[in-house]
Design a protein around this motif. Structure first.
Motif, PDB file in Angstrom:
ATOM      1  N   CYS A 193      -7.663   0.121  -6.245  1.00 36.62           N
ATOM      2  CA  CYS A 193      -6.408   0.072  -5.702  1.00 36.62           C
ATOM      3  C   CYS A 193      -5.251  -0.614  -6.929  1.00 36.62           C
ATOM      4  N   CYS A 241      -2.202   5.882  -0.686  1.00 35.48           N
ATOM      5  CA  CYS A 241      -2.917   7.166  -1.813  1.00 35.48           C
ATOM      6  C   CYS A 241      -4.461   7.419  -1.117  1.00 35.48           C
ATOM      7  N   CYS A 280       0.695  -1.337   0.035  1.00 35.54           N
ATOM      8  CA  CYS A 280      -0.087  -0.024   0.087  1.00 35.54           C
ATOM      9  C   CYS A 280       0.898   1.287   0.165  1.00 35.54           C
TER      10      CYS A 280
HETATM   11  S1  SF4 Z   1      -6.206   2.260  -2.797  1.00 34.52           S
HETATM   12 FE1  SF4 Z   1      -5.937   2.137  -0.434  1.00 34.52          FE
HETATM   13  S2  SF4 Z   1      -4.886   0.156   0.003  1.00 34.52           S
HETATM   14 FE2  SF4 Z   1      -4.597   0.646  -2.254  1.00 34.52          FE
HETATM   15  S3  SF4 Z   1      -2.446   1.731  -2.175  1.00 34.52           S
HETATM   16 FE3  SF4 Z   1      -4.245   3.400  -2.084  1.00 34.52          FE
HETATM   17  S4  SF4 Z   1      -4.399   3.610   0.460  1.00 34.52           S
HETATM   18 FE4  SF4 Z   1      -3.390   1.724  -0.024  1.00 34.52          FE
END
Ligand code: SF4
Ligand code: SF4
Length: 501
Positions: free
Chosen positions: A424, A416, A413
């Protein structure tokens, strides 16, 4: 420019000398930022869609890409930040509540960073964890206040069911549906290898994961999705979720778009229907009602499983937990306001709840004052970021900690904070098979095991430095902590002295 124009938050910087138009970035970005302009023979970007997940940056074979935060901001002042102005524009154009994910990012104090740990010097010398035995194992569950012996002098053992942990850390609840099958598989395998536990969250338990039952906590939330007798018996403990740190006071909502295939079957709801967990459990309006559910679950599992009650850290948390400790619960998990989530209304995430550090210290003290501390074990969650946070939590009274964001980081992760979109790019918070396939459960599990192994070593080093050789001996030992830059009220609630005292 229309009144609602919002300049993109991030800029895609492509080094044209390095870019070879291989289109890897285009294939990797689920948000459709990159495309190939055949006419001009170059890659182009639609920056309005970029969420800065860093996937394209990581996989660009020539390191041609950079994502930077745009320095084009609205005209800010001390009252109206760029972010606040953006939010007003967004709502003026959509008419909807703002949704976000992960934990509260606001600039409230992080008390872990204002607490310092002691080290032994001359008397009570430090212990070398490489040469001396050092115990990180712990047990969660109700403990007797005193040891009893029968008339022959033999110990009478009436211990309630206990959970054994090789170290005082567990993976917190993340439901199948909010995270992917492969993310769950990685968490389950790592928990089994490490001798700790992971938590199903409120999405039920996929049949493939029943074999990890010895390392599983099954959760019962207000929506009761996927709850049936086999499920309750599948894990080593059952957690009743009354609240969650990221969104105290409200329920959960997994959009119908994520209720597909196995997720729908595991949750026992039709494909495409929204999974809405109500804010309250409709059968719980008092401690007595909670007690009924605690004992129903114990009855259903022949009194073999400890029952965990999870609550969000809110005002009056000490009084709330004191009530729960009388409900028959064996373990109480307290989730601070920095705890993550797959989706939460932004206003709730950023303004509701209190820090776990203050909540934990207040709860531990209250239970001690009332003489019922041994009735329950305490688990602290909501932004435990490192081994030193674990040590500080233990000294403030936690028997163990829950981690989730740190575990997701180990899986790749990039924070983001767009999990709610279901796109994701790292295969974690998504059900799109092409994205799920990007996360290799074996590699994920290996990284989780590495992270926990590293933390365990650090925990042993920190304990050794304090001259303490077992995590049990550290629990609630606030003499090992000092505050730095905290006011009297904060120090009083934390129950620690200021550095220099
Ligand atoms: S969508 Fe959620 S789980 Fe995926 S990288 Fe972004 S913050 Fe992390
Ligand atoms: S959303 Fe992620 S993959 Fe897409 S351009 Fe932005 S950083 Fe790259």
């Amino acid at each position: 420019m229309s009144a609602g124009f919002i300049y993109p938050e991030f800029e895609v910087v492509r080094n044209e000398n390095r870019c070879v138009s291989c289109r890897v970035c285009e294939q990797q970005c689920s948000n459709g930022v990159h495309s190939y302009d055949a006419g001009r023979g170059i890659m182009i970007s639609d920056e309005t869609r970029c969420v800065d997940c860093q996937r394209c940056v990581s996989l660009c074979p020539t390191r041609a890409l950079k994502i930077v935060k745009s320095d084009c901001v609205f005209r800010e002042n001390a009252n109206w930040s760029d972010e606040t102005i953006r939010e007003v524009y967004k709502q003026a154009s959509s008419g909807g509540i703002l949704l976000s994910s992960m934990g509260n990012p606001q600039t409230f104090p992080v008390y872990w960073d204002k607490i310092l740990i002691n080290a032994s010097q001359v008397t009570n010398p430090p212990i070398d964890p490489l040469r001396e035995p050092m115990e990180t194992q712990g047990f969660l569950g109700k403990k007797p206040d005193k040891v009893r012996r029968d008339e022959k002098g033999d110990l009478v053992c009436e211990l309630s069911p206990q959970i054994s942990l090789s170290m005082p850390v567990m993976f917190s609840a993340m439901s199948y549906g909010s995270i992917s099958y492969n993310a769950h598989a990685a968490l389950a395998r790592a928990a089994a290898e490490l001798g700790i536990l992971y938590n199903t969250g409120e999405g039920g338990l996929h049949e493939d994961f029943y074999r990890y039952g010895e390392n599983t906590i099954v959760q019962v939330a207000s929506g009761r999705f996927g709850v049936h007798e086999d499920y309750l018996k599948a894990g080593v403990a059952i957690e009743i979720k009354m609240g969650q740190g990221a969104k105290p006071g409200i329920g959960g909502h997994l959009p119908g778009a994520k209720i597909v295939g196995d997720v729908s079957r595991t949750r026992m709801i039709p494909e495409g229907s929204d999974a809405i967990s109500p804010a309250p459990h409709h059968d719980i309006y008092s401690i007595e009602d909670l007690r009924q559910l605690v004992y129903s679950l114990k009855e259903a599992t022949e009194y073999r499983k400890p029952i965990i009650v999870k609550v969000a850290a809110v005002h009056n948390i000490a009084a709330i937990v004191s009530g729960i400790a009388r409900s028959g619960a064996d373990i109480i998990a307290i989730d601070g306001f920095r705890g993550g989530t797959g989706a939460a209304p932004t206003r709730i995430r950023d303004n509701v709840g209190i820090p776990i550090e203050l909540a934990l210290a207040a709860v531990d003290q209250r239970l001690r004052d009332e003489g019922i501390r041994n009735n329950v074990s305490l688990v602290a969650g909501g932004s435990i970021r490192s081994a030193s946070d674990v040590i500080k939590a233990a000294a403030l009274g936690a028997d163990a900690c829950y981690i989730a964001t740190a575990a997701l980081l180990a899986l790749g992760c990039h924070l983001c904070r767009t999990c709610q979109t279901g796109k994701c790019n790292w295969g974690i918070a998504t059900q799109r098979q092409d994205l799920v396939d990007r996360l290799d459960p074996d590699e994920g599990s290996r990284r989780l095991v590495n992270l926990m192994t590293a933390w365990r070593h650090e925990i042993m080093e920190l304990m050794g430095g304090m001259g303490i050789n077992s995590i049990e001996a550290l629990r609630g030992n606030r003499l090992m902590l000092r505050g730095i830059g905290l006011n009297d009220t904060e120090l009083r609630i934390l129950g620690i002295a200021h550095a220099g005292e």
